[in-house]
Scaffold this motif. Structure first.
Motif, PDB file in Angstrom:
ATOM      1  N   PHE A   1       6.999 -55.694  -4.125  1.00 18.35           N
ATOM      2  CA  PHE A   1       7.128 -56.823  -3.215  1.00 18.35           C
ATOM      3  C   PHE A   1       6.622 -58.124  -3.829  1.00 18.35           C
ATOM      4  O   PHE A   1       6.436 -59.117  -3.122  1.00 18.35           O
ATOM      5  CB  PHE A   1       6.381 -56.534  -1.912  1.00 18.35           C
TER       6      PHE A   1
ATOM      7  N   TYR B   1      14.625 -63.052   0.431  1.00 17.79           N
ATOM      8  CA  TYR B   1      14.007 -61.736   0.234  1.00 17.79           C
ATOM      9  C   TYR B   1      12.481 -61.785   0.416  1.00 17.79           C
ATOM     10  O   TYR B   1      11.806 -62.684  -0.071  1.00 17.79           O
ATOM     11  CB  TYR B   1      14.304 -61.148  -1.158  1.00 17.79           C
ATOM     12  N   SER B   2      11.961 -60.780   1.085  1.00 20.43           N
ATOM     13  CA  SER B   2      10.519 -60.706   1.322  1.00 20.43           C
ATOM     14  C   SER B   2       9.731 -60.542   0.026  1.00 20.43           C
ATOM     15  O   SER B   2       8.563 -60.918  -0.056  1.00 20.43           O
ATOM     16  CB  SER B   2      10.195 -59.559   2.288  1.00 20.43           C
ATOM     17  N   CYS B   3      10.374 -59.991  -1.030  1.00 21.48           N
ATOM     18  CA  CYS B   3       9.668 -59.791  -2.295  1.00 21.48           C
ATOM     19  C   CYS B   3       9.441 -61.095  -3.061  1.00 21.48           C
ATOM     20  O   CYS B   3       8.779 -61.091  -4.115  1.00 21.48           O
ATOM     21  CB  CYS B   3      10.412 -58.785  -3.175  1.00 21.48           C
TER      22      CYS B   3
ATOM     23  N   THR C   1      15.567 -62.617   4.962  1.00 16.16           N
ATOM     24  CA  THR C   1      15.210 -61.297   4.434  1.00 16.16           C
ATOM     25  C   THR C   1      16.360 -60.584   3.712  1.00 16.16           C
ATOM     26  O   THR C   1      16.119 -59.776   2.818  1.00 16.16           O
ATOM     27  CB  THR C   1      14.719 -60.384   5.574  1.00 16.16           C
TER      28      THR C   1
ATOM     29  N   THR D   1      11.670 -52.085   2.393  1.00 17.04           N
ATOM     30  CA  THR D   1      10.963 -50.807   2.315  1.00 17.04           C
ATOM     31  C   THR D   1      11.957 -49.656   2.190  1.00 17.04           C
ATOM     32  O   THR D   1      11.768 -48.731   1.397  1.00 17.04           O
ATOM     33  CB  THR D   1      10.068 -50.604   3.547  1.00 17.04           C
TER      34      THR D   1
ATOM     35  N   GLU E   1       5.181 -55.023   3.359  1.00 20.68           N
ATOM     36  CA  GLU E   1       6.302 -55.875   3.746  1.00 20.68           C
ATOM     37  C   GLU E   1       6.016 -56.608   5.045  1.00 20.68           C
ATOM     38  O   GLU E   1       6.308 -57.807   5.178  1.00 20.68           O
ATOM     39  CB  GLU E   1       7.586 -55.056   3.878  1.00 20.68           C
TER      40      GLU E   1
END
Length: 374
Positions: free
Chosen positions: A93, A120-122, A142, A147, A165
Motif C-alpha cells: 500500500f 489508488y489507495s496505494c 480508489t 486488499t 487500506e
C-alpha cells in the motif's frame, strides 16, 4: 478551481479500463474549465509528444513526472526499503519509489491547489501528513478495493492488509468509489465521506453495417485469462460455427486460432468496432470492481452476455441490458437468442440504453461530479 491530479500512467494510452477512467476525468475537468496539473511516473510510453498532445487538447495545464528508478542499490535500500520495513503501512500500500516523494513535494511547494486527487489507495502516502498541502482538499479515486487484489501475494494477511487500506482511506478528505459494492464496504469502516463516481464513457453511436456478431474486449491479467479459457473451452463449442467473433486486446495471447474468430491485439479507438458489433460478452469468473468494457458496451446500446462478476459495480443488476449466467449452456443460449430473435434483441438493447442514460451517461456522471466538487 485548480486541481492536481495524480495518475501513474499515460492517460492517452487507453488500452486498459483504468487509463480510460483517467482520460474521461481529464475530459470532465476540461469541460468545466478547471485548471488541472497532471502528475505521472516517468515512463518510456509517456513521451514529450504525449505531453504536448495533452496540452494542445487543453486537457492539462502542466505535466510533472516522478522519477522511476530500478529497485536495488544502497541509496534505494536506505531511503526506500528501510523506511518501508518500519512503516505501519503494509508494503503493497505504499508504491513510492526512490525520490518520488521529494519530486511530488516540489510540485506542491511551487503551486497552490484547491483539490489534490490521487489515483489508488496505494498512492495515498504521497499526501499522507504532507506539510505542503496548503489547505487543499485531498481525494482518492480508489479504482478498486486493493486488499482483494493482493490476496494472491505470499505475504498476504487479511487483517493487516484490510486495516492498512482502511486507515489510508480514512486519512484523506474524500473517497471516490467506482462501484456500489465498494462504496458500501468503505462506508462501514471509515469516517471519511465516500462518494460513488461511476465510470464515465461517451459513445459515438453511428448507423453502420453490423459485421461482428460477438465482440470480446479484454486485457491480459489472471482474471481475464481464466475467463477466456472458460469461454472458449465451455461456451464456444456450443455456438454455431457461422457466428463471427472478434477478440480485441492482449488477451489474444491466450486465445487459440479458430476459423470464425478474428483476433486484433490493439485498437486505439474502439468506437468503430462497437458500432459494427451486435452483442458484447464479458466472461468474468473472478475479479473485483466495475467492468469498464461492460459500461462501454452499454454506452453503445449493445446487449451484454456475462457471468455474475460482469455486473459487479453496476447500480442495477437486472433490467440493464446485461444477461447474466454462470452456466456455459445458458451463456451460449443467450448469445444464440440475441442473434436470432430480433424482438428479444431490441428489448435488451432498449434496456441497455435506458440504464446507461440514467446512471452512466455524461450528463449523469457530470452532475454527480459537480455536486461532489462544488
Amino acid at each position: 478551481m485548480k486541481v492536481l491530479y495524480f495518475f501513474p500512467g499515460n492517460p492517452l494510452v487507453r488500452s486498459q479500463g483504468n487509463h480510460v477512467r483517467a482520460y474521461t476525468l481529464l475530459q470532465y475537468f476540461k469541460a468545466k474549465n478547471i485548471t488541472l496539473d497532471l502528475v505521472a511516473e516517468t515512463d518510456k510510453h509517456f513521451t514529450e509528444q504525449d505531453v504536448e498532445t495533452l496540452k494542445s487538447e487543453k486537457l492539462v495545464n502542466q505535466v510533472h513526472f516522478l522519477p522511476k528508478h530500478k529497485k536495488g542499490g544502497l541509496s534505494y535500500f536506505l531511503k526506500v526499503s528501510i523506511p518501508k520495513l518500519f512503516s505501519k503501512i503494509p508494503k503493497p500500500f505504499d508504491r513510492r519509489q526512490l525520490n518520488q516523494q521529494q519530486a511530488f513535494n516540489k510540485v506542491l511547494q511551487s503551486n497552490t491547489y484547491d483539490k489534490i486527487i490521487v489515483s489508488y489507495s496505494c498512492w495515498i502516502p504521497l499526501v499522507l501528513n504532507n506539510p505542503y498541502l496548503k489547505g487543499a482538499t485531498t481525494i482518492v479515486d480508489t479504482h478498486d478495493f486493493l486488499t482483494s487484489q493482493f490476496k494472491s501475494r505470499k505475504d498476504f494477511k487479511l487483517g493487516e492488509f484490510f486495516e492498512g487500506e482502511m486507515k489510508l482511506l480514512n486519512s484523506v478528505d474524500q473517497v471516490w468509489a467506482i462501484s456500489v459494492e465498494e462504496k458500501y464496504l468503505f462506508e462501514q469502516f471509515i469516517k471519511t465521506p465516500v462518494h460513488l463516481v461511476p465510470h464515465l464513457t461517451t459513445s459515438k453511436i453511428q448507423s453502420t453495417t453490423k459485421t461482428i456478431d460477438v465482440l470480446y474486449v479484454a486485457s491480459e491479467n489472471e482474471h481475464n485469462i481464466a475467463a477466456a479459457r472458460w469461454f472458449f473451452n465451455k461456451v464456444y463449442p456450443l455456438l454455431e460455427t457461422n457466428i463471427s467473433i472478434t477478440v480485441v486486446g492482449k488477451i489474444n495471447k491466450h486465445v487459440k486460432d479458430y476459423p470464425n474468430v478474428n483476433k486484433i491485439n490493439y485498437v486505439e479507438d474502439l468506437s468503430a468496432t462497437y458500432n459494427a458489433s451486435k452483442v458484447v460478452i464479458c466472461p468474468m469468473l473472478s475479479g473485483t470492481g466495475l467492468k469498464i468494457k461492460v459500461v462501454e458496451a452499454l454506452s453503445f446500446n449493445l446487449p451484454v452476455v456475462c457471468n455474475t462478476r460482469g455486473v459487479d459495480g453496476l447500480i442495477n443488476k437486472v433490467d440493464n441490458g446485461c444477461l447474466v449466467t454462470d452456466n456455459a449452456t445458458k451463456f451460449a443460449s443467450y448469445l444464440t437468442q440475441l442473434l436470432n430473435d430480433s424482438s428479444f434483441y431490441e428489448a435488451n438493447k432498449q434496456k441497455a440504453n435506458l440504464f446507461y442514460e440514467e446512471f452512466l451517461s455524461e450528463k449523469a456522471v457530470y452532475s454527480t461530479l459537480d455536486q461532489i466538487l462544488n
